[in-house]
Design an enzyme around this catalytic site. Structure first.
Site, PDB file in Angstrom:
ATOM      1  N   LYS A  13       0.779  -1.270   0.035  1.00  0.00           N
ATOM      2  CA  LYS A  13      -0.142  -0.070   0.142  1.00  0.00           C
ATOM      3  C   LYS A  13       0.991   1.170   0.024  1.00  0.00           C
ATOM      4  O   LYS A  13       0.502   2.204  -0.808  1.00  0.00           O
ATOM      5  CB  LYS A  13      -0.886   0.076   1.188  1.00  0.00           C
ATOM      6  N   ARG A  87      -8.541   0.703  10.153  1.00  0.00           N
ATOM      7  CA  ARG A  87      -8.022  -0.779  10.437  1.00  0.00           C
ATOM      8  C   ARG A  87      -8.876  -1.572  11.196  1.00  0.00           C
ATOM      9  O   ARG A  87      -8.484  -2.648  11.552  1.00  0.00           O
ATOM     10  CB  ARG A  87      -6.465  -0.623  11.130  1.00  0.00           C
ATOM     11  N   ARG A 124      11.939  -5.760   3.906  1.00  0.00           N
ATOM     12  CA  ARG A 124      11.700  -4.392   3.701  1.00  0.00           C
ATOM     13  C   ARG A 124      12.626  -3.552   4.416  1.00  0.00           C
ATOM     14  O   ARG A 124      12.925  -3.837   5.577  1.00  0.00           O
ATOM     15  CB  ARG A 124      10.188  -4.240   4.184  1.00  0.00           C
ATOM     16  N   ARG A 157      12.660  -1.825  10.168  1.00  0.00           N
ATOM     17  CA  ARG A 157      11.583  -1.276  11.242  1.00  0.00           C
ATOM     18  C   ARG A 157      11.634  -2.271  12.322  1.00  0.00           C
ATOM     19  O   ARG A 157      11.474  -3.471  11.983  1.00  0.00           O
ATOM     20  CB  ARG A 157      10.043  -1.074  10.556  1.00  0.00           C
ATOM     21  N   ARG A 168       1.222  -9.098  13.393  1.00  0.00           N
ATOM     22  CA  ARG A 168       0.435  -7.960  12.547  1.00  0.00           C
ATOM     23  C   ARG A 168      -0.406  -8.715  11.506  1.00  0.00           C
ATOM     24  O   ARG A 168      -1.608  -8.299  11.218  1.00  0.00           O
ATOM     25  CB  ARG A 168       1.375  -7.194  11.904  1.00  0.00           C
TER      26      ARG A 168
HETATM   27  P1  ADP Z   1       1.836  -1.924   7.868  1.00  0.00           P
HETATM   28  O1  ADP Z   1       0.666  -1.593   6.777  1.00  0.00           O
HETATM   29  O2  ADP Z   1       2.940  -2.766   6.951  1.00  0.00           O
HETATM   30  O3  ADP Z   1       1.339  -2.878   9.020  1.00  0.00           O
HETATM   31  P2  ADP Z   1       2.053   0.781   8.814  1.00  0.00           P
HETATM   32  O4  ADP Z   1       3.021   1.615   9.018  1.00  0.00           O
HETATM   33  O5  ADP Z   1       0.691   1.303   8.091  1.00  0.00           O
HETATM   34  O6  ADP Z   1       2.570  -0.645   8.433  1.00  0.00           O
HETATM   35  O7  ADP Z   1       1.648   0.492  10.433  1.00  0.00           O
HETATM   36  C1  ADP Z   1       2.448   0.092  11.223  1.00  0.00           C
HETATM   37  C2  ADP Z   1       1.846   0.003  12.758  1.00  0.00           C
HETATM   38  O8  ADP Z   1       1.245   1.224  13.165  1.00  0.00           O
HETATM   39  C3  ADP Z   1       0.681  -0.807  12.978  1.00  0.00           C
HETATM   40  O9  ADP Z   1       1.079  -2.255  13.096  1.00  0.00           O
HETATM   41  C4  ADP Z   1      -0.003  -0.229  14.137  1.00  0.00           C
HETATM   42  O10 ADP Z   1       0.461  -0.607  15.503  1.00  0.00           O
HETATM   43  C5  ADP Z   1       0.161   1.175  13.974  1.00  0.00           C
HETATM   44  N1  ADP Z   1      -1.177   1.733  13.094  1.00  0.00           N
HETATM   45  C6  ADP Z   1      -0.950   2.467  11.860  1.00  0.00           C
HETATM   46  N2  ADP Z   1      -2.182   2.809  11.521  1.00  0.00           N
HETATM   47  C7  ADP Z   1      -3.123   2.333  12.388  1.00  0.00           C
HETATM   48  C8  ADP Z   1      -4.462   2.421  12.612  1.00  0.00           C
HETATM   49  N3  ADP Z   1      -5.394   2.944  11.963  1.00  0.00           N
HETATM   50  N4  ADP Z   1      -5.050   1.919  13.941  1.00  0.00           N
HETATM   51  C9  ADP Z   1      -4.202   1.581  14.997  1.00  0.00           C
HETATM   52  N5  ADP Z   1      -2.884   1.329  14.758  1.00  0.00           N
HETATM   53  C10 ADP Z   1      -2.224   1.706  13.553  1.00  0.00           C
END
Ligand code: ADP
Length: 213
Positions: A13, A87, A124, A157, A168
């Site tokens: 994404k 999410r 990554r 990360r 996750r």
């Molecule tokens: P990915 O899509 O690879 O999981 P992101 O950078 O989008 O990576 O998200 C990393 C982390 O940030 C998630 O595992 C969560 O802990 C937090 N996070 C991001 N967006 C949200 C959200 N909308 N609600 C809750 N936690 C979030």
């Protein structure tokens, strides 16, 4: 117009949202990038979010709401790509309340075979400053550990190791997948095959978005 990009962790994404911003003029909102910025800057939000993120769990909805609102305020009037929000179904409902039922044009699901996801995420690497994603095999940076775009350091990360990735993916299945039905019921759901190369997926996604414009 707001387009929601959905998909499992590692589906691509963020990469696709970056390309669409560069080539099609979208503004990207990434809640993950915004949270990591708060952590780097040591803000109150960052301190609250840190332990959840490093465990691979969702950060509480009330923390995200403030972030979403300020990110939306910063790009008012543009075509927006939402990466990483909503999410869960509660977040999807909050978004409807904030932007109104006409605000969201589509939720586009990038679908990738589960077997490919762990491999994508464990290779990554991410720029600490601008969030650009690289992959050690499929899309390495030109200079080792230095971001092509902004020159900052590229790191793995803390939540991109195999153990946290499994957490996750579990959270995605139980909490985020139901969001797809939420948008299906609203007639906003679209699916794009995310299994090809970055450029192949980009072509399919850009074509889908043009058909929605
Ligand atoms: P990915 O899509 O690879 O999981 P992101 O950078 O989008 O990576 O998200 C990393 C982390 O940030 C998630 O595992 C969560 O802990 C937090 N996070 C991001 N967006 C949200 C959200 N909308 N609600 C809750 N936690 C979030």
């Amino acid at each position: 117009m707001i387009i929601i990009l959905t998909g499992a962790p590692g589906a691509g994404k963020g990469t696709q949202a970056d390309l669409l911003s560069q080539r099609e003029g979208f503004k990207k909102i990434s809640t993950g990038d915004a949270l990591r910025k708060h952590i780097r800057e040591g803000t109150e939000i960052g301190n609250k979010a840190k332990s959840y993120m490093s465990e691979g769990k969702l950060v509480p909805d009330n923390v995200l709401l403030g972030i979403l609102q300020s990110e939306l305020d910063a790009v008012r009037g543009f075509n927006i790509l939402l990466d990483g929000y909503p999410r869960n179904v509660a977040q999807a409902r909050s978004l409807q309340e904030i932007v109104g039922s006409d605000g969201i044009r589509a939720a586009v699901h990038l679908e990738v075979d589960p077997s490919a996801l762990v491999q994508r995420i464990s290779g990554r690497r991410t720029c600490v400053n601008c969030g650009t994603s690289y992959h050690v095999v499929t899309s390495p940076a030109k200079k080792d550990s230095i971001c092509d775009r902004c020159g900052a350091d590229i790191v793995q990360r803390p939540d991109d190791n195999e153990e946290k990735v499994k957490v996750r993916l579990g959270v995605y299945e139980s909490e985020t997948r139901p969001v797809l039905d939420f948008y299906r019921d609203l007639g906003l759901y679209h699916r794009v095959d995310g299994n090809g190369s970055t450029e192949e997926v980009y072509k399919a996604l850009a074509a889908q978005l043009r058909s929605l414009a």
